[in-house]
Every structure is written in C-alpha cells, then in structure tokens.
Design a protein around this motif. Sequence first.
Motif, PDB file in Angstrom:
ATOM      1  N   VAL A 142       0.851  -1.191   0.000  1.00  0.00           N
ATOM      2  CA  VAL A 142       0.000   0.000   0.000  1.00  0.00           C
ATOM      3  C   VAL A 142       0.885   1.240   0.000  1.00  0.00           C
ATOM      4  CG1 VAL A 142      -1.760   1.271   1.264  1.00  0.00           C
ATOM      5  CG2 VAL A 142      -1.853  -1.238   1.169  1.00  0.00           C
TER       6      VAL A 142
ATOM      7  N   LYS B 190       0.015   4.557  -0.419  1.00  0.00           N
ATOM      8  CA  LYS B 190      -0.672   5.849  -0.302  1.00  0.00           C
ATOM      9  C   LYS B 190       0.133   6.931   0.410  1.00  0.00           C
ATOM     10  CE  LYS B 190      -3.170   4.332   3.795  1.00  0.00           C
ATOM     11  NZ  LYS B 190      -4.355   3.618   4.244  1.00  0.00           N
TER      12      LYS B 190
ATOM     13  N   ILE C   2      -8.021   0.170  -3.028  1.00  0.00           N
ATOM     14  CA  ILE C   2      -8.435  -0.367  -1.726  1.00  0.00           C
ATOM     15  C   ILE C   2      -9.291   0.609  -0.939  1.00  0.00           C
ATOM     16  CG2 ILE C   2      -6.391  -1.863  -1.594  1.00  0.00           C
ATOM     17  CD1 ILE C   2      -5.209   0.178   0.404  1.00  0.00           C
TER      18      ILE C   2
ATOM     19  N   MET D 106     -13.710  -8.423   1.155  1.00  0.00           N
ATOM     20  CA  MET D 106     -12.661  -7.657   1.845  1.00  0.00           C
ATOM     21  C   MET D 106     -13.236  -7.089   3.133  1.00  0.00           C
ATOM     22  SD  MET D 106     -11.767  -4.227   2.484  1.00  0.00           S
ATOM     23  CE  MET D 106     -10.709  -2.903   1.889  1.00  0.00           C
TER      24      MET D 106
ATOM     25  N   MET E 187     -11.957  -4.806   7.012  1.00  0.00           N
ATOM     26  CA  MET E 187     -10.947  -4.232   7.908  1.00  0.00           C
ATOM     27  C   MET E 187     -11.372  -4.547   9.331  1.00  0.00           C
ATOM     28  SD  MET E 187      -9.524  -0.722   6.457  1.00  0.00           S
ATOM     29  CE  MET E 187     -10.842   0.256   5.851  1.00  0.00           C
TER      30      MET E 187
ATOM     31  N   MET F  64      -3.758  -5.889   7.657  1.00  0.00           N
ATOM     32  CA  MET F  64      -2.907  -4.732   7.424  1.00  0.00           C
ATOM     33  C   MET F  64      -1.657  -4.924   8.290  1.00  0.00           C
ATOM     34  SD  MET F  64      -6.137  -2.003   7.466  1.00  0.00           S
ATOM     35  CE  MET F  64      -5.125  -0.664   8.010  1.00  0.00           C
ATOM     36  N   SER F  65      -0.805  -3.894   8.360  1.00  0.00           N
ATOM     37  CA  SER F  65       0.472  -4.075   9.073  1.00  0.00           C
ATOM     38  C   SER F  65       0.277  -4.585  10.505  1.00  0.00           C
ATOM     39  CB  SER F  65       1.259  -2.766   9.100  1.00  0.00           C
ATOM     40  OG  SER F  65       1.665  -2.442   7.791  1.00  0.00           O
TER      41      SER F  65
ATOM     42  N   ARG G 135      -2.814  -6.395   2.758  1.00  0.00           N
ATOM     43  CA  ARG G 135      -2.550  -5.033   2.293  1.00  0.00           C
ATOM     44  C   ARG G 135      -1.639  -4.334   3.288  1.00  0.00           C
ATOM     45  NH1 ARG G 135      -8.037  -5.654   3.157  1.00  0.00           N
ATOM     46  NH2 ARG G 135      -7.772  -4.102   4.789  1.00  0.00           N
ATOM     47  N   LEU G 136      -0.371  -4.229   2.970  1.00  0.00           N
ATOM     48  CA  LEU G 136       0.589  -3.703   3.937  1.00  0.00           C
ATOM     49  C   LEU G 136       1.240  -2.419   3.453  1.00  0.00           C
ATOM     50  CD1 LEU G 136       2.528  -6.940   4.999  1.00  0.00           C
ATOM     51  CD2 LEU G 136       0.311  -6.121   5.793  1.00  0.00           C
ATOM     52  N   GLY G 137       1.189  -1.395   4.328  1.00  0.00           N
ATOM     53  CA  GLY G 137       1.847  -0.133   4.024  1.00  0.00           C
ATOM     54  C   GLY G 137       3.029   0.095   4.942  1.00  0.00           C
ATOM     55  N   SER G 138       2.742   0.501   6.174  1.00  0.00           N
ATOM     56  CA  SER G 138       3.812   0.961   7.075  1.00  0.00           C
ATOM     57  C   SER G 138       4.895  -0.083   7.309  1.00  0.00           C
ATOM     58  CB  SER G 138       3.203   1.436   8.407  1.00  0.00           C
ATOM     59  OG  SER G 138       2.284   0.507   8.884  1.00  0.00           O
TER      60      SER G 138
END
Length: 233
Positions: A39, A41, A83, A165, A167, A207-208, A223-226
């Motif tokens: 991710v 963003k 997403i 999906m 969260m 997520m993270s 879905r991984l960002g940080s």
Amino acid sequence: MSDPISHQLQANLRRVDELIAAACEKSGRTASDVQLVAVTKYTSLEVVERLVELGHVHLGENRPQQLIERSELLSDSVQWHLIGQLQRNKVRAVLPHVTLIHSVDLLRLLLHIDQVAEELNLKPRVLLQVNVSGEASKSGMSPDELRASWDELVACQNVSIQGLMTMAPLTDDVEVVRRTFAGLRELRDELRERKNGESLNHLSMGMSSDYEIALQEGATLIRLGSTIFSGCE
Ligand SMILES: *Cc1c(COP(=O)(O)O)cnc(C)c1O
C-alpha cells in the motif's frame, strides 16, 4: 540495488516474507496462495519506484486519483489494487487502470461499475467490502445486506466478483480481530454455497498491525503499508 532505500525495503520485505511463511505453516496453508499488496498511499513515488525495481508489482492505493496519476508514471508491469472508497463519478476514469477493486461497498456502486464496464468493454475484477465488525465508522455492506442483495449482485454480467474484503477494528484485543476475519471467511463460505455463487476465492484482510491473524484465518490478499516502507522516507 545497493542504495539505502532499496536495502531497507529488502530488509522489511524479508521480515514480512518470514512472517507470512510462519503464519501459513502454522495454519496448514501455502505461502504461494497469498498475494502481498504494497500500500503506497503515504509513500513517495521515488520509494515506490525502488520497490517496483525489486520486482514487487502489486501496489495498492486508496484514492482513485493518485492511483491513476501513478499508474501513468510507473511501469506498465504494475498491477494496481484500489483499496479505498470509490465514488461513482470516478469509476470511468479508474477502471482501465485497476487489476482489482477491493472496496465495492454498495450495491448501487457495483451496478454502476457493471454498466460502465459494459460501455468500455472491460471485465473488472472486484471484491465486496463487508463491515463485519458493525462499527459505525467503517464502510462496507453489512453481512445481512450482502445476503439480501446477493442475487442482484451476482446477476451483473460484466464484473467478476472474486471475493470479500474487510478491515478489523483498531484494537489490541486479538480475539476481536480474529472474530472479524473468521466472520468474513464464514460469510464467504456461506455465499459460495448459494445458487449462482461465484467462486469467491479471495479474502482481502490484514494490514500491518494484524496480518498475521488474517493469514491464520484464511487471507489470500494482505494489504501492507507501514511495515513495508518503515525507515524508507
Ligand atoms: C492504508 C491502508 C492499508 C495499509 O495500512 P498499514 O497499516 O500501513 O499497513 C490497508 N488497507 C487499507 C484499506 C488502507 O487504507
């Protein structure tokens, strides 16, 4: 690939890969059944470019506008995942750029995507976003709404509904998170049984902060960002 950013990315990705392998092993799954979506963003284009050079081409953005802009700047090999919330007036612009829309949260949005897809002669792949935890702040259809509109959803001819999906709530309570992810999987299994059911192979969850639990509960897309970009800016 000796620049500091690539080096940091490789170290972060190695840790994620290890955790994916361990979580999959623990739950009798195969790591190759899991697709990591990076991710991007909050990440600068420069850092995203390094990631793509390392061969990671599944990228996720939550704003359609940023996804479109970046898809024009980055390599054609990138597979874009939307997403975040999609407004109906952005559907036409974003559709040609996405490989998978994770966040279809309303029946009328799906009907609109279906209609635009027909006009553009596209066959978009989508996931339906479900508000499993029932929190007022979360978007997504409730499980009951989804059950009630299922026949209408699967009647769409141009979109392919590939799964669900969700969260999880932001909480330290692991059991609350686990119940949310298990709830999505059970709902998927139930819908699969119904007449006209699609294959619904994908569960986009994790997520993270919670992807280990999501993997144990059957996530196929995380879905991984940080976690991926920490230390890179
Ligand atoms: C931002 C975002 C993520 C990634 O969050 P991290 O905590 O940075 O891993 C995943 N899913 C959605 C829908 C997001 O908006």
